[in-house]
Design a protein around this motif. Structure first.
Motif, PDB file in Angstrom:
ATOM      1  N   LEU A   1       0.837  -1.193   0.000  1.00 41.99           N
ATOM      2  CA  LEU A   1       0.000   0.000   0.000  1.00 41.99           C
ATOM      3  C   LEU A   1       0.874   1.246   0.000  1.00 41.99           C
ATOM      4  CD1 LEU A   1      -3.271   0.508   1.885  1.00 41.99           C
ATOM      5  CD2 LEU A   1      -1.507   2.241   2.130  1.00 41.99           C
ATOM      6  N   ARG A   2       1.941   1.219   0.792  1.00 44.98           N
ATOM      7  CA  ARG A   2       2.846   2.369   0.842  1.00 44.98           C
ATOM      8  C   ARG A   2       3.576   2.580  -0.478  1.00 44.98           C
ATOM      9  NH1 ARG A   2       1.677   1.009   5.648  1.00 44.98           N
ATOM     10  NH2 ARG A   2       1.890   2.410   7.428  1.00 44.98           N
ATOM     11  N   GLY A   3       3.743   1.526  -1.225  1.00 49.74           N
ATOM     12  CA  GLY A   3       4.404   1.654  -2.507  1.00 49.74           C
ATOM     13  C   GLY A   3       3.462   1.939  -3.657  1.00 49.74           C
ATOM     14  N   ASN A   4       2.173   2.040  -3.365  1.00 50.74           N
ATOM     15  CA  ASN A   4       1.164   2.284  -4.396  1.00 50.74           C
ATOM     16  C   ASN A   4       1.089   3.780  -4.680  1.00 50.74           C
ATOM     17  OD1 ASN A   4      -1.301   2.700  -5.812  1.00 50.74           O
ATOM     18  ND2 ASN A   4      -2.101   0.779  -5.008  1.00 50.74           N
ATOM     19  N   ALA A   5       1.309   4.163  -5.930  1.00 44.61           N
ATOM     20  CA  ALA A   5       1.346   5.576  -6.299  1.00 44.61           C
ATOM     21  C   ALA A   5       0.004   6.273  -6.118  1.00 44.61           C
ATOM     22  CB  ALA A   5       1.802   5.714  -7.755  1.00 44.61           C
ATOM     23  N   MET A   6      -1.068   5.527  -5.950  1.00 46.06           N
ATOM     24  CA  MET A   6      -2.375   6.141  -5.731  1.00 46.06           C
ATOM     25  C   MET A   6      -2.480   6.753  -4.340  1.00 46.06           C
ATOM     26  SD  MET A   6      -6.139   4.323  -5.998  1.00 46.06           S
ATOM     27  CE  MET A   6      -5.762   3.103  -4.723  1.00 46.06           C
ATOM     28  N   PHE A   7      -1.680   6.263  -3.388  1.00 51.12           N
ATOM     29  CA  PHE A   7      -1.769   6.705  -1.999  1.00 51.12           C
ATOM     30  C   PHE A   7      -0.733   7.770  -1.690  1.00 51.12           C
ATOM     31  CE2 PHE A   7      -4.018   2.739  -1.806  1.00 51.12           C
ATOM     32  CZ  PHE A   7      -4.956   2.919  -0.808  1.00 51.12           C
ATOM     33  N   ALA A   8      -1.133   8.727  -0.866  1.00 53.55           N
ATOM     34  CA  ALA A   8      -0.217   9.760  -0.388  1.00 53.55           C
ATOM     35  C   ALA A   8      -0.660  10.183   1.008  1.00 53.55           C
ATOM     36  CB  ALA A   8      -0.208  10.961  -1.329  1.00 53.55           C
ATOM     37  N   ALA A   9       0.286  10.697   1.795  1.00 57.60           N
ATOM     38  CA  ALA A   9      -0.034  11.140   3.147  1.00 57.60           C
ATOM     39  C   ALA A   9      -1.004  12.316   3.092  1.00 57.60           C
ATOM     40  CB  ALA A   9       1.236  11.533   3.875  1.00 57.60           C
ATOM     41  N   LEU A  10      -2.011  12.263   3.952  1.00 51.22           N
ATOM     42  CA  LEU A  10      -3.018  13.321   4.016  1.00 51.22           C
ATOM     43  C   LEU A  10      -3.286  13.619   5.482  1.00 51.22           C
ATOM     44  CD1 LEU A  10      -5.137  14.977   2.266  1.00 51.22           C
ATOM     45  CD2 LEU A  10      -6.766  13.205   2.926  1.00 51.22           C
ATOM     46  N   HIS A  11      -3.259  14.886   5.846  1.00 50.67           N
ATOM     47  CA  HIS A  11      -3.616  15.274   7.217  1.00 50.67           C
ATOM     48  C   HIS A  11      -5.042  15.791   7.211  1.00 50.67           C
ATOM     49  CE1 HIS A  11      -3.110  16.437  11.384  1.00 50.67           C
ATOM     50  NE2 HIS A  11      -3.753  17.543  11.077  1.00 50.67           N
ATOM     51  N   GLN A  12      -5.945  14.989   7.733  1.00 51.80           N
ATOM     52  CA  GLN A  12      -7.350  15.367   7.805  1.00 51.80           C
ATOM     53  C   GLN A  12      -7.656  15.829   9.222  1.00 51.80           C
ATOM     54  OE1 GLN A  12     -10.017  15.383   5.379  1.00 51.80           O
ATOM     55  NE2 GLN A  12     -10.873  16.542   7.069  1.00 51.80           N
ATOM     56  N   PRO A  13      -7.912  17.117   9.442  1.00 57.12           N
ATOM     57  CA  PRO A  13      -8.255  17.583  10.781  1.00 57.12           C
ATOM     58  C   PRO A  13      -9.400  16.775  11.379  1.00 57.12           C
ATOM     59  CG  PRO A  13      -7.831  19.446   9.377  1.00 57.12           C
ATOM     60  CD  PRO A  13      -7.824  18.228   8.480  1.00 57.12           C
ATOM     61  N   GLY A  14      -9.211  16.402  12.630  1.00 60.11           N
ATOM     62  CA  GLY A  14     -10.203  15.580  13.314  1.00 60.11           C
ATOM     63  C   GLY A  14      -9.954  14.106  13.173  1.00 60.11           C
ATOM     64  N   VAL A  15      -9.260  13.718  12.126  1.00 66.06           N
ATOM     65  CA  VAL A  15      -8.952  12.307  11.885  1.00 66.06           C
ATOM     66  C   VAL A  15      -7.473  12.032  12.135  1.00 66.06           C
ATOM     67  CG1 VAL A  15      -8.917  10.445  10.159  1.00 66.06           C
ATOM     68  CG2 VAL A  15     -10.840  12.047  10.240  1.00 66.06           C
ATOM     69  N   GLY A  16      -6.623  12.913  11.656  1.00 67.30           N
ATOM     70  CA  GLY A  16      -5.185  12.729  11.786  1.00 67.30           C
ATOM     71  C   GLY A  16      -4.534  12.520  10.435  1.00 67.30           C
ATOM     72  N   GLU A  17      -3.293  12.071  10.456  1.00 67.57           N
ATOM     73  CA  GLU A  17      -2.559  11.830   9.222  1.00 67.57           C
ATOM     74  C   GLU A  17      -2.646  10.360   8.849  1.00 67.57           C
ATOM     75  OE1 GLU A  17       2.005  12.254   7.687  1.00 67.57           O
ATOM     76  OE2 GLU A  17       1.006  14.063   8.436  1.00 67.57           O
ATOM     77  N   TYR A  18      -2.937  10.098   7.607  1.00 63.01           N
ATOM     78  CA  TYR A  18      -3.040   8.727   7.129  1.00 63.01           C
ATOM     79  C   TYR A  18      -2.766   8.707   5.631  1.00 63.01           C
ATOM     80  CZ  TYR A  18      -7.705   9.968   5.363  1.00 63.01           C
ATOM     81  OH  TYR A  18      -8.765  10.548   4.698  1.00 63.01           O
ATOM     82  N   LEU A  19      -2.587   7.509   5.093  1.00 58.39           N
ATOM     83  CA  LEU A  19      -2.417   7.359   3.660  1.00 58.39           C
ATOM     84  C   LEU A  19      -3.793   7.328   3.012  1.00 58.39           C
ATOM     85  CD1 LEU A  19       0.428   4.700   3.336  1.00 58.39           C
ATOM     86  CD2 LEU A  19       0.569   7.144   2.863  1.00 58.39           C
ATOM     87  N   ALA A  20      -4.045   8.280   2.140  1.00 60.63           N
ATOM     88  CA  ALA A  20      -5.354   8.389   1.499  1.00 60.63           C
ATOM     89  C   ALA A  20      -5.228   8.102   0.015  1.00 60.63           C
ATOM     90  CB  ALA A  20      -5.939   9.781   1.719  1.00 60.63           C
ATOM     91  N   ALA A  21      -6.203   7.419  -0.512  1.00 67.27           N
ATOM     92  CA  ALA A  21      -6.211   7.099  -1.938  1.00 67.27           C
ATOM     93  C   ALA A  21      -6.729   8.272  -2.739  1.00 67.27           C
ATOM     94  CB  ALA A  21      -7.074   5.871  -2.199  1.00 67.27           C
ATOM     95  N   GLY A  22      -6.042   8.582  -3.829  1.00 65.72           N
ATOM     96  CA  GLY A  22      -6.539   9.554  -4.787  1.00 65.72           C
ATOM     97  C   GLY A  22      -7.397   8.841  -5.824  1.00 65.72           C
ATOM     98  N   LEU A  23      -7.479   9.393  -7.010  1.00 60.27           N
ATOM     99  CA  LEU A  23      -8.256   8.767  -8.079  1.00 60.27           C
ATOM    100  C   LEU A  23      -7.590   7.457  -8.487  1.00 60.27           C
ATOM    101  CD1 LEU A  23     -10.709   9.415 -10.011  1.00 60.27           C
ATOM    102  CD2 LEU A  23      -8.976  10.112 -11.669  1.00 60.27           C
ATOM    103  N   PRO A  24      -8.324   6.348  -8.550  1.00 61.53           N
ATOM    104  CA  PRO A  24      -7.701   5.078  -8.956  1.00 61.53           C
ATOM    105  C   PRO A  24      -7.058   5.123 -10.342  1.00 61.53           C
ATOM    106  CG  PRO A  24      -9.796   4.654  -7.883  1.00 61.53           C
ATOM    107  CD  PRO A  24      -9.704   6.139  -8.072  1.00 61.53           C
ATOM    108  N   ALA A  25      -7.643   5.872 -11.260  1.00 60.59           N
ATOM    109  CA  ALA A  25      -7.071   5.983 -12.604  1.00 60.59           C
ATOM    110  C   ALA A  25      -5.942   7.008 -12.599  1.00 60.59           C
ATOM    111  CB  ALA A  25      -8.138   6.409 -13.607  1.00 60.59           C
ATOM    112  N   SER A  26      -4.856   6.679 -13.262  1.00 62.98           N
ATOM    113  CA  SER A  26      -3.799   7.683 -13.433  1.00 62.98           C
ATOM    114  C   SER A  26      -4.092   8.477 -14.701  1.00 62.98           C
ATOM    115  CB  SER A  26      -2.423   7.020 -13.525  1.00 62.98           C
ATOM    116  OG  SER A  26      -2.327   6.209 -14.689  1.00 62.98           O
ATOM    117  N   ILE A  27      -3.900   9.783 -14.621  1.00 62.01           N
ATOM    118  CA  ILE A  27      -4.147  10.686 -15.740  1.00 62.01           C
ATOM    119  C   ILE A  27      -2.797  11.240 -16.193  1.00 62.01           C
ATOM    120  CG2 ILE A  27      -5.368  12.728 -16.539  1.00 62.01           C
ATOM    121  CD1 ILE A  27      -7.234  10.496 -15.649  1.00 62.01           C
TER     122      ILE A  27
END
Length: 407
Positions: free
Chosen positions: A337-363
């Motif tokens: 998952l950490r090596g998946n280019a779809m995921f990047a660190a995201l700091h969501q207030p109230g939730v914290g920092e986590y790896l969040a998925a962007g759009l599954p399709a690469s553009i």
């Protein structure tokens, strides 16, 4: 929720410049809106004062922030208005007319109807998600029960229906909705015409069941599909448990896959004898499926004698399609998952920092990244000023009257 999110689509994003208003709850429409936002559209979600019915839906973080809500509303802007009062409704109608695209599941409300809004914006693109095509209510869980899938889910010896935990029809409906809107935007750019899109959750489920042959099989063959556990219908696939309790899913779609599985488990000679004794052709996938219980009995012994590590090492050298069953916690911690280019660190207030998925399709070689979800009402003032030209005094008066609310 303490963040304001605004997606400004880059010039190269497929839907850059498209403005969308979303008025909805739960999965299907919010997913459609988030998908459009990830493709570059500027999506403004409008909620009632205090938040819609899904604003505090589980799972939640320690401070009560909804992980569910933030997950489906990443990259949007948030406006809060009194949707029951005429003043709030008229204000929202003006925002819809300015944007030109509406996504909603608030069926039956005249002030949000296609005909009403077209009087304000003739080229409006209007997506309305319904439970059923006749306008009656339904949700993913009731649609799933009515379409037939729970009766073919689970072990063969279990006679009661089993619901799957994935809201598959909500997800499919959201993606169908986003696709329909994107196509309507393309048509409007060519012709100047608006579009009324009605999408029923039940129709998504029925259409999928038809396309995959579940309904056609019953109509043409007059047969009833039975639950078969973890087997793969019409092919040979099965789950196997190792000596240390790990469970693997193995799928054979080709002759080579099947031969590799026989060689791996040391059953090649036994299978050859079975072929000769019973005149079976295991190059026929239907025959592999028909004799699946016999085959599983042959293969399971090898798995039962091996640890998960031994199985993974052995499977890696074959052509077989396989993976180990993992929990969500294991997947979240997995290096893949950490090596998946779809995921990047995201700091969501109230939730914290986590790896969040962007759009599954690469553009153009990159996945559009996830953007934080907004705080409820965080963009009310800015949107009213930008879209409708309101002054700070105008917005203050609306806030004082309860017509709108900000963070």
């Amino acid at each position: 929720m303490r963040a304001s999110a605004r997606v400004l689509g880059t010039a190269g994003a497929p839907l850059a410049g498209v403005r969308v208003i979303e008025i909805a709850s739960f999965v299907a429409v919010p997913l459609a809106g988030m998908t459009l936002a990830q493709l570059g559209a500027e999506v403004v979600r409008i909620d009632p004062v205090g938040g819609a019915a899904d604003y505090r839906r589980w799972p939640v973080a320690e401070d009560g922030t909804s992980i569910y809500w933030t997950g489906l509303n990443k990259g949007k802007r948030s406006v809060v208005a009194d949707l029951r009062a005429p003043g709030g409704q008229q204000l929202v109608q003006r925002l819809i007319a300015d944007s030109g695209v509406l996504l909603t599941n608030m069926a039956g409300r005249q002030w949000l109807s296609f005909d009403t809004l077209c009087a304000l914006r003739p080229d409006l693109i209007h997506l309305e998600v319904l439970g059923r095509a006749d306008g009656s209510t339904a949700v993913d869980y009731t649609v799933n029960a009515a379409v037939g899938f729970p009766l073919v889910t689970g072990p063969s010896e279990y006679v009661a229906p089993i619901n799957h935990v994935l809201p598959a029809w909500d997800v499919a409906c959201g993606l169908h909705g986003a696709l329909a809107v994107a196509a309507a935007v393309h048509r409007r750019e060519r012709t100047g015409q608006g579009c009324q899109i009605r999408l029923a959750l039940e129709d998504v489920a029925l259409g999928t069941a038809s396309a995959l042959g579940f309904l056609t099989e019953a109509m043409v063959n007059g047969t009833r599909r039975e639950p078969i556990g973890n087997a793969v219908y019409g092919q040979y696939g099965q789950s196997f448990t190792c000596s240390d309790g790990a469970v693997f899913m193995i799928v054979t779609l080709t002759d080579r896959h099947f031969r590799d599985l026989a060689e791996l488990t040391g059953t090649t000679k036994v299978i050859a004898a079975l072929v000769q004794a019973r005149d079976i052709d295991f190059s026929d996938e239907g025959q592999r499926y028909r004799y699946r219980d016999v085959l599983s009995g042959l293969f399971s012994g090898w798995f039962a004698e091996c640890t998960a590590a031994q199985v993974e090492s052995a499977l890696a050298g074959t052509s077989l399609l396989w993976d180990r069953y993992r929990s969500f916690a294991e997947v979240a911690a997995d290096e893949r998952l950490r090596g998946n280019a779809m995921f990047a660190a995201l700091h969501q207030p109230g939730v914290g920092e986590y790896l969040a998925a962007g759009l599954p399709a690469s553009i153009d070689g990159a996945h559009p990244p996830a953007v934080v979800a907004p705080e409820l009402g965080a963009d009310t003032g800015r949107v009213l000023a930008e879209r409708l030209g309101m002054t700070p005094d105008d917005i203050d008066q609306l806030c004082q009257s309860g017509t709108v609310a900000t963070d």
